[in-house]
Design an enzyme around this catalytic site. Structure first.
Site, PDB file in Angstrom:
ATOM      1  N   TYR A  49       0.833  -1.201   0.000  1.00 19.65           N
ATOM      2  CA  TYR A  49       0.000   0.000   0.000  1.00 19.65           C
ATOM      3  C   TYR A  49       0.868   1.252   0.000  1.00 19.65           C
ATOM      4  O   TYR A  49       2.078   1.187   0.205  1.00 19.65           O
ATOM      5  CB  TYR A  49      -0.974  -0.005   1.185  1.00 19.65           C
ATOM      6  CG  TYR A  49      -0.372   0.319   2.542  1.00 19.65           C
ATOM      7  CD1 TYR A  49       0.467  -0.577   3.195  1.00 19.65           C
ATOM      8  CD2 TYR A  49      -0.643   1.532   3.181  1.00 19.65           C
ATOM      9  CE1 TYR A  49       1.002  -0.279   4.440  1.00 19.65           C
ATOM     10  CE2 TYR A  49      -0.108   1.843   4.420  1.00 19.65           C
ATOM     11  CZ  TYR A  49       0.707   0.935   5.046  1.00 19.65           C
ATOM     12  OH  TYR A  49       1.251   1.238   6.276  1.00 19.65           O
ATOM     13  N   ARG A  68       8.457   4.065  -4.471  1.00 16.23           N
ATOM     14  CA  ARG A  68       8.482   3.071  -3.390  1.00 16.23           C
ATOM     15  C   ARG A  68       7.491   1.935  -3.674  1.00 16.23           C
ATOM     16  O   ARG A  68       7.758   0.770  -3.376  1.00 16.23           O
ATOM     17  CB  ARG A  68       8.191   3.714  -2.030  1.00 16.23           C
ATOM     18  CG  ARG A  68       8.357   2.720  -0.882  1.00 16.23           C
ATOM     19  CD  ARG A  68       8.271   3.355   0.475  1.00 16.23           C
ATOM     20  NE  ARG A  68       6.965   3.954   0.704  1.00 16.23           N
ATOM     21  CZ  ARG A  68       6.672   4.729   1.739  1.00 16.23           C
ATOM     22  NH1 ARG A  68       7.607   5.017   2.639  1.00 16.23           N
ATOM     23  NH2 ARG A  68       5.473   5.245   1.877  1.00 16.23           N
ATOM     24  N   ARG A 117      -8.046 -20.794  -2.045  1.00 19.75           N
ATOM     25  CA  ARG A 117      -6.988 -20.405  -1.122  1.00 19.75           C
ATOM     26  C   ARG A 117      -5.816 -21.360  -1.272  1.00 19.75           C
ATOM     27  O   ARG A 117      -6.003 -22.574  -1.236  1.00 19.75           O
ATOM     28  CB  ARG A 117      -7.504 -20.442   0.317  1.00 19.75           C
ATOM     29  CG  ARG A 117      -6.471 -20.053   1.360  1.00 19.75           C
ATOM     30  CD  ARG A 117      -7.067 -20.042   2.764  1.00 19.75           C
ATOM     31  NE  ARG A 117      -6.088 -19.656   3.765  1.00 19.75           N
ATOM     32  CZ  ARG A 117      -5.268 -20.506   4.389  1.00 19.75           C
ATOM     33  NH1 ARG A 117      -5.312 -21.802   4.130  1.00 19.75           N
ATOM     34  NH2 ARG A 117      -4.395 -20.068   5.282  1.00 19.75           N
ATOM     35  N   LYS A 166       6.445  -2.128   1.987  1.00 17.40           N
ATOM     36  CA  LYS A 166       5.255  -1.542   2.627  1.00 17.40           C
ATOM     37  C   LYS A 166       4.049  -2.465   2.446  1.00 17.40           C
ATOM     38  O   LYS A 166       3.161  -2.213   1.629  1.00 17.40           O
ATOM     39  CB  LYS A 166       4.999  -0.150   2.051  1.00 17.40           C
ATOM     40  CG  LYS A 166       4.069   0.697   2.900  1.00 17.40           C
ATOM     41  CD  LYS A 166       4.181   2.147   2.521  1.00 17.40           C
ATOM     42  CE  LYS A 166       3.101   3.003   3.121  1.00 17.40           C
ATOM     43  NZ  LYS A 166       3.123   3.063   4.584  1.00 17.40           N
ATOM     44  N   GLU A 198      11.597   2.141  14.628  1.00 15.42           N
ATOM     45  CA  GLU A 198      10.748   3.235  14.125  1.00 15.42           C
ATOM     46  C   GLU A 198       9.460   3.255  14.921  1.00 15.42           C
ATOM     47  O   GLU A 198       9.247   2.430  15.800  1.00 15.42           O
ATOM     48  CB  GLU A 198      10.462   3.031  12.634  1.00 15.42           C
ATOM     49  CG  GLU A 198       9.775   1.715  12.320  1.00 15.42           C
ATOM     50  CD  GLU A 198       9.684   1.405  10.832  1.00 15.42           C
ATOM     51  OE1 GLU A 198       9.679   2.335  10.013  1.00 15.42           O
ATOM     52  OE2 GLU A 198       9.595   0.199  10.496  1.00 15.42           O
ATOM     53  N   LEU A 222      10.875   1.042   7.426  1.00 17.17           N
ATOM     54  CA  LEU A 222      10.355   1.532   6.156  1.00 17.17           C
ATOM     55  C   LEU A 222      11.123   2.805   5.789  1.00 17.17           C
ATOM     56  O   LEU A 222      11.311   3.679   6.631  1.00 17.17           O
ATOM     57  CB  LEU A 222       8.860   1.847   6.267  1.00 17.17           C
ATOM     58  CG  LEU A 222       8.236   2.214   4.926  1.00 17.17           C
ATOM     59  CD1 LEU A 222       8.074   0.973   4.048  1.00 17.17           C
ATOM     60  CD2 LEU A 222       6.907   2.906   5.099  1.00 17.17           C
TER      61      LEU A 222
HETATM   62  N1  PMP Z   1       7.487   3.552   9.145  1.00 19.25           N
HETATM   63  C1  PMP Z   1       6.352   2.846   9.129  1.00 19.25           C
HETATM   64  C2  PMP Z   1       6.317   1.520   9.821  1.00 19.25           C
HETATM   65  C3  PMP Z   1       5.209   3.350   8.493  1.00 19.25           C
HETATM   66  O1  PMP Z   1       4.068   2.642   8.481  1.00 19.25           O
HETATM   67  C4  PMP Z   1       5.270   4.628   7.887  1.00 19.25           C
HETATM   68  C5  PMP Z   1       4.069   5.245   7.247  1.00 19.25           C
HETATM   69  N2  PMP Z   1       3.475   4.446   6.328  1.00 19.25           N
HETATM   70  C6  PMP Z   1       6.485   5.332   7.920  1.00 19.25           C
HETATM   71  C7  PMP Z   1       7.579   4.748   8.554  1.00 19.25           C
HETATM   72  C8  PMP Z   1       6.630   6.680   7.286  1.00 19.25           C
HETATM   73  O2  PMP Z   1       6.669   6.584   5.885  1.00 19.25           O
HETATM   74  P1  PMP Z   1       6.164   7.780   4.965  1.00 19.25           P
HETATM   75  O3  PMP Z   1       6.901   8.997   5.390  1.00 19.25           O
HETATM   76  O4  PMP Z   1       6.512   7.353   3.601  1.00 19.25           O
HETATM   77  O5  PMP Z   1       4.687   7.894   5.203  1.00 19.25           O
END
Ligand code: PMP
Length: 302
Positions: A49, A68, A117, A166, A198, A222
């Site tokens: 996503y 991305r 499935r 993601k 994070e 991410l």
């Molecule tokens: N880390 C994680 C785990 C996230 O889910 C997100 C947001 N989707 C981010 C970092 C930040 O990424 P972005 O700045 O691209 O939204």
């Protein structure tokens, strides 16, 4: 007989507005949009996503999110089911049809719905599922939370090892936000082997002196689109950027801390595990970075 017309959503900031959404090539009222129960996104979280924010009715960093997305698809051996130009058009049409001035566009692509499935990936002629919808968020840029700052708790990072992709596997981040809520905090930072990875849905930073410290990109986090922009702006503003591992204790002893994400931009952190940072109010550098980010992003929005 009069036919019930599908009315366009009004900008009345209500919660129950019928949106126009996009599913596999069609624009539909949200209550008419369906996907198969065999969709691998539903059965196996086999999907990726992106969330792109909207300010002044324009998309913030569409290119970054698209690049991305391509990478996430590629890492999961999924074909690119829609071109950049077509995807941009869908984003723009949804923003216009739903009268979004401030808000976001959510995009999800899954490996589609095979006949049954099965753990084994379906054949390559199984079409991907593509879903996009908007979320109206008036006041997104002028958020009261940015003036108040966030309280963070730390939790163990028990997610899988490919957080650079993601995917829609968001159960643990969702549980992390609930743990934070239960503890009277706003969000959680995750810790692996003693170091902060994070936030549950954002990247994590602290500021000490003139230096911004954040974890380097790897498979452990991410690679935030907002992160890349903010680090660039910070360097341009003569701030020192240190990409290295850091602990919760270091962040607690910092002058300031903040998070970044597409939907929150730059958000100050004022407390970590019950320890107030500085005087417990949002710091000047995080506030400045938020300002610069919003200003530059609005300028470059498409
Ligand atoms: N880390 C994680 C785990 C996230 O889910 C997100 C947001 N989707 C981010 C970092 C930040 O990424 P972005 O700045 O691209 O939204």
């Amino acid at each position: 007989m009069t036919k019930l017309a599908f009315t366009r959503p009004q900008l009345d900031y209500g919660d129950n507005i019928m949106r126009t959404v996009y599913v596999n090539g069609e624009y539909l009222p949200e209550n008419e949009a369906t996907i198969s129960i065999f969709d691998r996104g539903f059965l196996m979280a086999d999907g990726v996503y992106e969330v792109t924010s909207v300010l002044d009715g324009k998309l913030i960093d569409f290119e970054g999110h698209f690049v991305r997305l391509q990478r996430s698809l590629n890492e999961l051996d999924m074909a690119e089911p829609i071109s950049r130009d077509a995807l941009l058009e869908v984003h723009r049409k949804l923003v216009a049809d739903n009268s979004i001035v401030e808000g976001l566009v959510y995009l999800q692509i899954t490996r589609g719905a095979p006949a049954d499935r099965d753990f084994v990936f379906p054949s390559e002629d199984t079409p991907a599922t593509i879903v996009l919808f908007t979320q109206n968020k008036p006041g997104l840029a002028d958020s009261p939370a940015a003036k108040k700052g966030m309280k963070i708790i730390s939790i163990e990072d028990v997610r899988w090892g490919r957080r650079d992709i993601k995917t829609v596997q968001l159960l643990y981040p969702s549980m992390g936000k609930m743990m934070a809520k239960k503890a009277g905090a706003d969000d959680a930072w995750m810790v692996q082997d003693g170091h902060v990875t994070e936030g549950t849905s954002n990247n994590a930073y602290f500021i000490k002196g003139n230096a911004i410290v954040t974890r380097p990109t790897s498979n452990d986090i991410l690679n935030g689109i907002t992160r890349a922009a903010v680090l660039r702006f910070a360097a341009e503003a003569q701030m020192k950027v240190e990409e290295r591992l850091f602990t919760i204790e270091e962040a607690q002893a910092a002058d300031e801390a903040f998070i970044t994400s597409a939907s929150t931009f730059v958000m100050p952190v004022v407390e970590i595990d019950g320890v107030a940072l500085g005087d417990g109010t949002p710091g000047p550098l995080a506030a400045r970075l938020r300002e610069i980010y919003l200003e530059e992003s609005r300028k470059a929005a498409i």
